[in-house]
Write a protein that holds these residues in place. Structure first.
Motif, PDB file in Angstrom:
ATOM      1  N   VAL A  70      10.131  28.764   8.512  1.00 33.61           N
ATOM      2  CA  VAL A  70      11.218  28.976   7.501  1.00 33.61           C
ATOM      3  C   VAL A  70      12.693  28.651   8.206  1.00 33.61           C
ATOM      4  O   VAL A  70      12.824  29.466   9.091  1.00 33.61           O
ATOM      5  CB  VAL A  70      11.266  30.190   6.622  1.00 33.61           C
ATOM      6  CG1 VAL A  70      12.424  30.238   5.528  1.00 33.61           C
ATOM      7  CG2 VAL A  70      10.048  30.317   5.940  1.00 33.61           C
ATOM      8  N   GLU A  71      13.601  27.835   7.670  1.00 36.09           N
ATOM      9  CA  GLU A  71      14.820  27.694   8.150  1.00 36.09           C
ATOM     10  C   GLU A  71      15.897  26.947   7.283  1.00 36.09           C
ATOM     11  O   GLU A  71      15.471  26.629   5.920  1.00 36.09           O
ATOM     12  CB  GLU A  71      14.684  26.537   9.399  1.00 36.09           C
ATOM     13  CG  GLU A  71      14.465  25.105   8.967  1.00 36.09           C
ATOM     14  CD  GLU A  71      14.384  24.259  10.138  1.00 36.09           C
ATOM     15  OE1 GLU A  71      14.766  24.773  11.127  1.00 36.09           O
ATOM     16  OE2 GLU A  71      14.259  22.940   9.975  1.00 36.09           O
ATOM     17  N   LEU A 106      17.204  25.527   1.938  1.00 40.54           N
ATOM     18  CA  LEU A 106      16.284  26.485   2.587  1.00 40.54           C
ATOM     19  C   LEU A 106      15.177  25.579   2.626  1.00 40.54           C
ATOM     20  O   LEU A 106      14.422  25.552   1.519  1.00 40.54           O
ATOM     21  CB  LEU A 106      16.183  27.691   1.971  1.00 40.54           C
ATOM     22  CG  LEU A 106      15.057  28.672   2.513  1.00 40.54           C
ATOM     23  CD1 LEU A 106      15.525  29.413   3.807  1.00 40.54           C
ATOM     24  CD2 LEU A 106      14.746  29.781   1.529  1.00 40.54           C
ATOM     25  N   SER A 107      14.206  25.466   3.766  1.00 41.61           N
ATOM     26  CA  SER A 107      13.065  24.805   3.828  1.00 41.61           C
ATOM     27  C   SER A 107      12.081  25.577   4.436  1.00 41.61           C
ATOM     28  O   SER A 107      12.199  26.470   5.269  1.00 41.61           O
ATOM     29  CB  SER A 107      13.079  23.693   4.715  1.00 41.61           C
ATOM     30  OG  SER A 107      13.939  22.624   4.281  1.00 41.61           O
ATOM     31  N   ALA A 108      10.963  25.761   3.517  1.00 38.92           N
ATOM     32  CA  ALA A 108       9.675  26.517   3.973  1.00 38.92           C
ATOM     33  C   ALA A 108       8.540  25.583   4.482  1.00 38.92           C
ATOM     34  O   ALA A 108       8.072  25.037   3.484  1.00 38.92           O
ATOM     35  CB  ALA A 108       9.362  27.491   2.944  1.00 38.92           C
ATOM     36  N   PRO A 137      11.942  32.542  -2.177  1.00 39.86           N
ATOM     37  CA  PRO A 137      12.882  33.272  -1.424  1.00 39.86           C
ATOM     38  C   PRO A 137      13.862  33.895  -2.955  1.00 39.86           C
ATOM     39  O   PRO A 137      13.993  33.203  -3.828  1.00 39.86           O
ATOM     40  CB  PRO A 137      13.471  32.155  -1.032  1.00 39.86           C
ATOM     41  CG  PRO A 137      13.302  30.771  -1.512  1.00 39.86           C
ATOM     42  CD  PRO A 137      11.726  31.168  -2.082  1.00 39.86           C
ATOM     43  N   GLU A 160       5.475  21.434   2.592  1.00 40.33           N
ATOM     44  CA  GLU A 160       6.827  21.836   2.820  1.00 40.33           C
ATOM     45  C   GLU A 160       7.481  21.985   1.180  1.00 40.33           C
ATOM     46  O   GLU A 160       7.136  21.350   0.257  1.00 40.33           O
ATOM     47  CB  GLU A 160       7.718  20.744   3.291  1.00 40.33           C
ATOM     48  CG  GLU A 160       9.107  21.240   3.438  1.00 40.33           C
ATOM     49  CD  GLU A 160       9.982  20.013   4.150  1.00 40.33           C
ATOM     50  OE1 GLU A 160      11.296  19.906   4.047  1.00 40.33           O
ATOM     51  OE2 GLU A 160       9.246  19.414   5.251  1.00 40.33           O
ATOM     52  N   ASN A 192      11.172  23.122  -0.587  1.00 33.09           N
ATOM     53  CA  ASN A 192      12.607  23.033  -0.323  1.00 33.09           C
ATOM     54  C   ASN A 192      13.472  23.742  -1.652  1.00 33.09           C
ATOM     55  O   ASN A 192      12.941  23.561  -2.668  1.00 33.09           O
ATOM     56  CB  ASN A 192      13.326  21.796  -0.312  1.00 33.09           C
ATOM     57  CG  ASN A 192      12.813  21.107   1.118  1.00 33.09           C
ATOM     58  OD1 ASN A 192      12.895  21.628   2.266  1.00 33.09           O
ATOM     59  ND2 ASN A 192      12.303  20.016   1.184  1.00 33.09           N
ATOM     60  N   LEU A 249       9.844  35.171   3.321  1.00 34.06           N
ATOM     61  CA  LEU A 249       8.655  34.562   2.537  1.00 34.06           C
ATOM     62  C   LEU A 249       7.529  35.135   2.871  1.00 34.06           C
ATOM     63  O   LEU A 249       7.017  35.376   4.227  1.00 34.06           O
ATOM     64  CB  LEU A 249       8.872  33.211   2.724  1.00 34.06           C
ATOM     65  CG  LEU A 249       9.672  32.553   1.547  1.00 34.06           C
ATOM     66  CD1 LEU A 249      11.108  32.910   2.138  1.00 34.06           C
ATOM     67  CD2 LEU A 249       9.674  30.779   1.928  1.00 34.06           C
ATOM     68  N   SER A 293       7.760  35.535   7.224  1.00 33.55           N
ATOM     69  CA  SER A 293       8.808  35.082   7.922  1.00 33.55           C
ATOM     70  C   SER A 293       9.895  36.030   7.903  1.00 33.55           C
ATOM     71  O   SER A 293       9.964  36.815   7.248  1.00 33.55           O
ATOM     72  CB  SER A 293       9.251  33.652   7.101  1.00 33.55           C
ATOM     73  OG  SER A 293      10.061  34.090   5.998  1.00 33.55           O
ATOM     74  N   GLN A 339      16.299  35.201   6.772  1.00 25.38           N
ATOM     75  CA  GLN A 339      17.312  34.259   6.707  1.00 25.38           C
ATOM     76  C   GLN A 339      19.023  34.749   6.376  1.00 25.38           C
ATOM     77  O   GLN A 339      19.227  35.424   5.443  1.00 25.38           O
ATOM     78  CB  GLN A 339      17.154  33.045   6.133  1.00 25.38           C
ATOM     79  CG  GLN A 339      15.642  32.433   6.150  1.00 25.38           C
ATOM     80  CD  GLN A 339      15.505  32.146   7.734  1.00 25.38           C
ATOM     81  OE1 GLN A 339      16.086  31.119   8.191  1.00 25.38           O
ATOM     82  NE2 GLN A 339      14.405  32.269   8.268  1.00 25.38           N
TER      83      GLN A 339
END
Length: 553
Positions: A138-139, A153-155, A172, A201, A203, A219, A235, A238
């Protein structure tokens, strides 16, 4: 020269021995490994040339992590034997029964070697650094963002095998941000440390509501592996740094976006009729903002027309880049009388997050010409007595004489009446011309007053938004309407016409911000207050003139 038979035999044995040992050997350090683990392949030959192994045959099913060459020497009776050894570190791609293919070294090739690669999830004791069969990443696409701005936010779920039906990934959450899922779930493949993974993925667009450091919840991923083992992953949370707005204005309008523009449909409408309604459609599109924050666009007050807001449509398009939102307003405009309808300009200040600077999306003022409604055609009366008119041949002479006499009398009376009417109309026409001129003057004055009010409203908005560039444009438009002089084309001309020391000083201050590119924020409240005083003084002068020259009906 004769060669002794014993020496000839030794020479033949030496070359035979060389040809036997010249073959390339291949050896693995282990024949069975788990997916993701490394293995060592050793190639060895006693060729004396410097040929390197041709490793292209390995690249299809293996990732070559490293290669190393070692030269070995051994001494025997009357000879020195040199051998070349290449040590290769490999990682197989995928699992199953595999083969190390034949590798060519110089003129020789190595034999094939069998290898068994077991699935990674069957490894009871995975070592540090071994690739996992499934993991979660996750970032955020940026570390800081303006309040109300957009971060992505991408998981990503990396998995070696197909995900089970019961796989669940939580959404999220944050009490300090609005979070919206973007488009549909994506799937693609990628190679990580030599292993081919499938990536699932998701988003999300994140719009912070509060300044400072905000936190997005971890997450949670749960799934079932091939051996019926339940895997649960979390995760880390963030963190996102949220910056305050770069400026403040009276209407608290702060729109940080990648792009923003507005448009309407009035470019195709140039004329209207009094009493006949038409529709104006104004739309705003913004990239990087939710539709709920897009401001109102319409000005509903106008003295020459009735303006009603018929409908407001908010739309959002979820894309890979984020949210693209649109606000559309439908207005019904009904002109109340003939003349010019001035619709004020629309200015929306916004902050461009791509180049980090303020901009303004604008629609210029619109002027529509309206005409009086056309009169409906009136039907002519039909003479229904035509069939009963007697034919002249059937009348007696006496009747003809009486008829001629009556016609003569009526004609004489008609001439007398017409002469009197012409004399009356001649006197009335002079009075009507005066009344029409007065009415046209009043209409022109009313149109000028409406234009002045609309342009002043636009100027007030620019001053309240502390936007010097738009304020300069709106100030010139207002001055032309206020003094009814289209030749006022610059701030210098306006200062000369105003003849006010305070006003001139504030104009110089405005020009300093426009041309010096000062980093400080321009404040438009003092300029707006001075213009209000000019308008009030003008109204008092008009009232005094009306008192000195009263008009009686």
């Amino acid at each position: 020269m004769l060669i002794h038979p014993s020496k000839l035999l030794c020479t033949l044995l030496f070359f035979l021995s060389f040809s036997i040992h010249a073959a390339v050997t291949a050896k693995l350090d282990q024949s069975t490994i788990y997916q993701g683990e490394k293995l060592t392949l050793t190639l060895e030959t006693d060729q004396t040339n410097q040929n390197r192994p041709d490793l292209r045959a390995l690249q299809k099913d293996y990732v070559i992590l490293s290669t190393k060459k070692v030269t070995l020497s051994s001494h025997s009776t009357n000879a020195v034997i040199t051998r070349n050894r290449w040590v290769l570190s490999l990682r197989p791609i995928g699992d199953g029964e595999k083969v190390i293919p034949s590798i060519k070294v110089g003129t020789e090739v190595s034999p094939e070697v069998s290898l068994s690669v077991l699935p990674a999830e069957q490894n009871p004791h995975p070592s540090e650094g071994v690739l996992r069969p499934i993991y979660l990443e996750v970032e955020l696409n940026k570390e800081e963002v303006y309040i109300g701005g957009q971060a992505i936010l991408s998981a990503r779920i990396f998995h070696l095998t197909t995900l089970s039906q019961d796989t669940n990934l939580s959404q999220p959450e944050s009490i300090d941000a609005l979070i919206k899922p973007l488009e549909e779930q994506k799937k693609y493949t990628t190679v990580v440390r030599g292993q081919r993974y499938t990536v699932t993925e998701n988003n999300y667009a994140v719009f912070p509501r509060q300044e400072g450091m905000i936190e997005i919840s971890p997450l949670f991923l749960s799934t079932t592996l091939a051996n019926d083992t339940v895997l649960e992953l979390n995760s880390p949370p963030q963190l996102l740094s949220v910056l305050p707005p770069t400026y403040n204005n009276s209407n608290t309008l702060w729109l940080p976006a990648k792009s923003l523009h507005i448009e309407d449909n009035l470019s195709d409408i140039h004329h209207a009729s009094a009493g006949t309604a038409f529709t104006r459609i104004i739309s705003m599109e913004a990239e990087g903002l939710p539709a709920s924050v897009l401001p109102s666009l319409s000005v509903l007050e106008n003295e020459l027309a009735e303006i009603k807001l018929l409908n407001v449509i908010l739309e959002e398009q979820m894309t890979e880049r984020g949210v693209i939102s649109q606000r559309t307003e439908e207005l019904v405009i009904t002109p109340s009388e003939a003349g010019e309808i001035t619709l004020p300009p629309i200015d929306i200040p916004w902050w461009n997050t791509l180049n980090d600077q303020g901009q303004t999306a604008s629609l210029p003022s619109r002027i529509l010409l309206t005409s009086a409604p056309s009169a409906s055609d009136r039907a002519l009366p039909v003479n229904n007595n035509a069939h009963s008119t007697p034919h002249p041949s059937n009348q007696t002479p006496e009747l003809l004489i009486w008829l001629l006499t009556a016609i003569s009398i009526i004609s004489a009376l008609g001439w007398i009446y017409s002469f009197n009417q012409l004399r009356i109309l001649k006197n009335d026409s002079k009075q009507n011309e005066t009344e029409i001129a007065q009415e046209q003057t009043m209409r022109k004055q009313a149109a000028n007053e409406i234009a002045e009010k609309n342009t002043f409203q636009a100027l007030s908005m620019a001053c309240n938004q502390n936007n010097p560039t738009i304020a300069q444009l709106r100030l010139i438009e207002w001055a032309q309407s206020f003094w009814n002089d289209p030749l006022l084309l610059s701030l210098e001309h306006i200062c000369e016409r105003a003849n006010n020391q305070t006003f001139t000083f504030l104009i110089l201050d405005l020009e300093q911000y426009l041309y010096s590119q000062s980093a400080e924020l321009w404040q438009g409240d003092l300029l707006l207050d001075t213009i209000e005083k000019l308008r009030q003084r003008q109204q008092r002068l008009i009232a005094m003139e009306e008192d000195d020259n009263p008009t009686y009906g």
